[in-house]
Enzyme design. Structure first.
Site, PDB file in Angstrom:
ATOM      1  N   LYS A  80       0.931  -1.324   0.015  1.00 22.26           N
ATOM      2  CA  LYS A  80       0.007  -0.126  -0.090  1.00 22.26           C
ATOM      3  C   LYS A  80       0.796   1.311   0.046  1.00 22.26           C
ATOM      4  CE  LYS A  80      -4.619   0.600   0.140  1.00 22.26           C
ATOM      5  NZ  LYS A  80      -5.617  -0.296  -0.580  1.00 22.26           N
ATOM      6  N   GLY A 184     -20.701   6.547   4.223  1.00 26.30           N
ATOM      7  CA  GLY A 184     -19.500   6.770   3.366  1.00 26.30           C
ATOM      8  C   GLY A 184     -20.017   6.696   1.987  1.00 26.30           C
ATOM      9  N   GLY A 186     -18.574   7.409  -1.215  1.00 24.53           N
ATOM     10  CA  GLY A 186     -17.792   8.061  -1.928  1.00 24.53           C
ATOM     11  C   GLY A 186     -17.999   7.074  -3.523  1.00 24.53           C
ATOM     12  N   VAL A 188     -17.160   3.981  -4.124  1.00 23.70           N
ATOM     13  CA  VAL A 188     -17.739   2.376  -3.986  1.00 23.70           C
ATOM     14  C   VAL A 188     -19.160   2.445  -3.042  1.00 23.70           C
ATOM     15  CG1 VAL A 188     -17.464   0.521  -2.853  1.00 23.70           C
ATOM     16  CG2 VAL A 188     -15.559   1.684  -3.782  1.00 23.70           C
TER      17      VAL A 188
END
Length: 349
Positions: A80, A184, A186, A188
């Site tokens: 990452k 959330g 966003g 996705v």
């Protein structure tokens, strides 16, 4: 404190730091494990409060990618990258070019993809200074999605498939009879809302961005709630789709849901919280299992495949989760611990 004694170090193979004064880049790349292949993971840009917060995040995220790849049956390792900064105000082409050089300095041991705060356009800028980038071009895609390289549609579809399976297993009901909180909205989370809306689910939504909330309310007949009241809602499913560690000492005590199934990485602040969820009778879909659709998508772009094979691989998330749930019940162990055990057997911890 030495990085080797960091609580999230977990025998990482390589952790690299970069500070480029000219572009303003401050970044960290972590390679957790390459037992199954070269490490791959998204590059995230976020306004971390400190470099310590950034290090903590990248170590947890890279480890999660190792487990995610193993559980998805992919021949690749986990890594990452994080860039410290506000993507809406501090991101520049020069910074992306510098990030590309940083990635390139690892000689292909880490391949970067998209993550929070980054776009396919950003990756294409990074690609100008390194060839070790994935997710900028696509040959295969899910129905009605463009082949622009963005893995978000596949991630959202995988979460949808996994959430549906989890509801069926835990509640024995269809989505049209199910109330779901999405935290959330966003790339996705919003796509997940679309899938759930089409299935007839009753949606409740929250986000730090009011524009996203208004969009979901209008498009998907969702009910807006504040972040403060979200975790105590009396709904069937909590779908965390923002940043990690939303399952912590405070929120777990507030939860009234029967299922936790969402797209966010590292949802459990501590592994032992999985046991607490189990004792509360809550079915938890291990995050790196249910949100693997994106990395599965990227993997299929690098091999000879097809749109149908990509879709079938993503849909296999359902059976993986059911296997975890059944083993969890049979062995009286939390689902996250069962998933960890299976993954570690595969990548050879």
């Amino acid at each position: 404190m030495s990085i080797f004694e960091h609580s999230e170090f977990d025998n990482h193979e390589h952790v690299a730091f970069c500070r480029d004064k000219r572009s303003g880049l401050s970044a960290i790349i972590a390679i957790h494990n390459t037992g199954l292949g070269v490490s791959l993971g998204g590059c995230r840009m976020w306004p971390y409060k400190s470099s310590e917060d950034a290090l903590h995040d990248v170590l947890r995220l890279s480890k999660g990618m190792t487990y995610k790849a193993a559980m998805a049956g992919l021949k690749q390792g986990g890594g990452k990258a994080v860039i410290i900064g506000d993507p809406s105000t501090e991101k520049t082409p020069e910074m992306m070019a510098a990030m590309g050089k940083f990635i390139d300095s690892l000689s292909g041991n880490y391949i970067s993809a998209e993550d929070s705060g980054m776009t396919v356009i950003d990756l294409k800028l990074i690609e100008k200074t390194t060839s070790y980038v994935a997710g900028t071009h696509a040959k295969y895609h899910l129905d009605n999605n463009s082949t622009d390289g963005n893995p978000a549609p596949s991630t959202a579809y995988g979460v949808f498939v996994g959430l549906k399976a989890s509801v069926d297993y835990a509640l024995g009901q269809e989505l049209k009879d199910t109330s779901i909180l999405i935290e959330g909205l966003g790339q996705v989370g919003m796509r997940l809302a679309a899938h759930l809306y089409k299935s007839g689910a009753k949606l409740y939504v929250t986000d730090i961005n009011q524009v996203n909330i208004e969009k979901a309310v209008q498009a998907y007949d969702a009910v807006a709630v504040t972040i403060e009241e979200a975790h105590s809602l009396n709904v069937d499913v909590y779908a965390p789709c923002a940043l990690g560690a939303t399952l912590n000492e405070n929120t777990i005590n507030e939860l009234k849901v029967r299922v936790v199934a969402g797209a966010a990485n590292n949802q459990l602040e501590k592994e032992e919280f999985g046991e607490i969820l189990m004792t509360k009778g809550i079915i938890y879909a291990p995050d790196y299992v249910i949100n693997a659709g994106g990395v599965i998508d990227i993997y299929h772009q690098s091999i000879v495949s097809s749109k149908q094979k990509l879709k079938e691989h993503i849909e296999a998330i359902e059976q993986t989760l059911i296997e975890i749930y059944r083993r969890s019940k049979a062995e009286s162990k939390a689902t996250n611990l069962i998933a960890n055990k299976i993954a570690e057997e595969r990548f050879g911890k």
